[in-house]
Write a protein that holds these residues in place. Structure first.
Motif, short mmCIF file in Angstrom:
data_model
loop_
_atom_site.label_atom_id
_atom_site.label_comp_id
_atom_site.label_asym_id
_atom_site.label_seq_id
_atom_site.Cartn_x
_atom_site.Cartn_y
_atom_site.Cartn_z
N GLU A 172 0.83 -1.22 0.00
CA GLU A 172 0.00 0.00 0.00
C GLU A 172 0.86 1.26 0.00
OE1 GLU A 172 -2.09 2.37 3.41
OE2 GLU A 172 -3.04 0.41 3.23
N ALA B 231 -2.35 -6.11 -6.29
CA ALA B 231 -2.54 -4.89 -5.49
C ALA B 231 -1.75 -3.73 -6.07
CB ALA B 231 -2.12 -5.15 -4.04
N TYR C 151 -8.40 1.83 -5.38
CA TYR C 151 -7.59 0.90 -4.58
C TYR C 151 -7.76 1.20 -3.09
CZ TYR C 151 -3.32 -0.83 -2.30
OH TYR C 151 -2.44 -1.41 -1.42
N ARG D 179 -9.42 -0.98 0.00
CA ARG D 179 -8.70 -1.25 1.25
C ARG D 179 -9.55 -0.85 2.46
NH1 ARG D 179 -4.82 -3.88 2.77
NH2 ARG D 179 -3.47 -2.34 3.73
#
Length: 320
Positions: free
Chosen positions: A125, A239, A250, A254
């Motif tokens: 991330e 991802a 995205y 999450r």
């Protein structure tokens, strides 16, 4: 047949204007703000609402100087005082908001690496959503804080390539042919080349590469990854690609997964709400309501409580 997918990439190609929810507060005075915080903690009981109102209406560059102005005015450590007065996830959220973005990223990466098991999702991330300049600065702060380079800390981990790609792999000559040769056109997959390709170029360059890849081989890059890889590597690569293609979508995903089902992944929730509040929270909110049928504001309201909820909703900035 390939269908052009420019719509998938639009959000990040031309962001117009400020897309965050937290802005500079007009005329904010760090000494007056420090006084508000001191009064909120002085005497019997804590005025949490005053803390929420103040921190939730100041930008990061207005919050961080409060540490110095509080020390100057009262000779005390603001972080220590808040830490002793607050508790639980509310305290964690407040602590996160008083770090610079780079300090916060470095501390999140450190906690993702240390201890039993590595939080791969956190590494992906942070490293796939920050610019190369931001990652260079994270590296600098990380080494300063933890006396070890970020590369060394991650080196024993499967995500090593994600970091390496940002900082080292700019020498790779990358193109749609390289992606094709690493995956679809080859028996087995050259995973290190996939890693390097996904990490070595700017997001806008990679979006164009993904589009041409699809037009060249007739298959979306995500489908190729799913065909050619499996397990943690597959989920990690997917991802990264999702984040590059459409960063707000995205992050919306999450957040949705952090609040879905029994229990909340509060560390993820705090990290995203704090780190994106001055970047693209408005876009994340749009993606959230579009993809999950309810506003992010409503989701946070239903999944959190108390002062923690109130401050998160300040970062969210409103319902859609």
């Amino acid at each position: 047949m390939c269908t052009p997918l420019w719509s998938v990439f639009q959000i990040n190609l031309f962001q117009r204007g400020f897309r965050g929810t937290i802005k500079d507060f007009p005329g904010a005075d760090p000494l007056k703000d420090a006084e508000v915080l001191r009064k909120a903690m002085k005497g019997f009981g804590t005025d949490e609402q005053a803390i929420i109102e103040l921190l939730g209406s100041r930008s990061n560059k207005q919050r961080v100087p409060l540490l110095r102005s509080y020390k100057t005015a009262y000779g005390k450590d603001l972080i220590k005082d808040l830490h002793s007065e607050l508790s639980g996830d509310f305290r964690k959220l407040v602590m996160a908001m008083l770090k610079t973005p780079t300090e916060f990223d470095a501390s999140e990466l450190n906690s993702a690496i240390k201890g039993a098991g590595t939080d791969e999702a956190c590494l992906i991330e942070v490293l796939s959503s920050r610019s190369n300049a931001e990652i260079k600065e994270i590296n600098r702060i990380y080494k300063q804080e933890y006396k070890k380079s970020l590369e060394d800390s991650i080196s024993g981990d499967t995500s090593g390539h994600f970091l390496q790609g940002h900082s080292v792999c700019h020498t790779w000559l990358l193109s749609k042919q390289a992606l094709y040769a690493a995956g679809e056109n080859k028996l087995g997959t050259d995973e290190s080349k996939f890693n390097a390709i996904l990490c070595a170029r700017s997001k806008s360059h990679l979006r164009a590469v993904f589009l041409e890849y699809q037009q060249m081989c007739g298959r979306d890059i995500e489908k190729s990854i799913s065909r050619e890889m499996s397990g943690d590597l597959e989920s990690g690569m997917l991802a990264v690609v999702k984040c590059i293609k459409n960063t707000p979508a995205y992050f919306a995903e999450r957040l949705y997964k952090a609040m879905k089902g029994a229990g909340t992944k509060d560390k993820t929730l705090i990290r995203i709400m704090v780190s994106r509040s001055e970047v693209d929270m408005l876009d994340i909110r749009q993606e959230y309501v579009k993809n999950y049928g309810k506003s992010l504001y409503t989701a946070i309201s239903g999944d959190t409580s108390g002062d923690y909820k109130k401050l998160l909703l300040k970062l969210c900035g409103g319902s859609d």
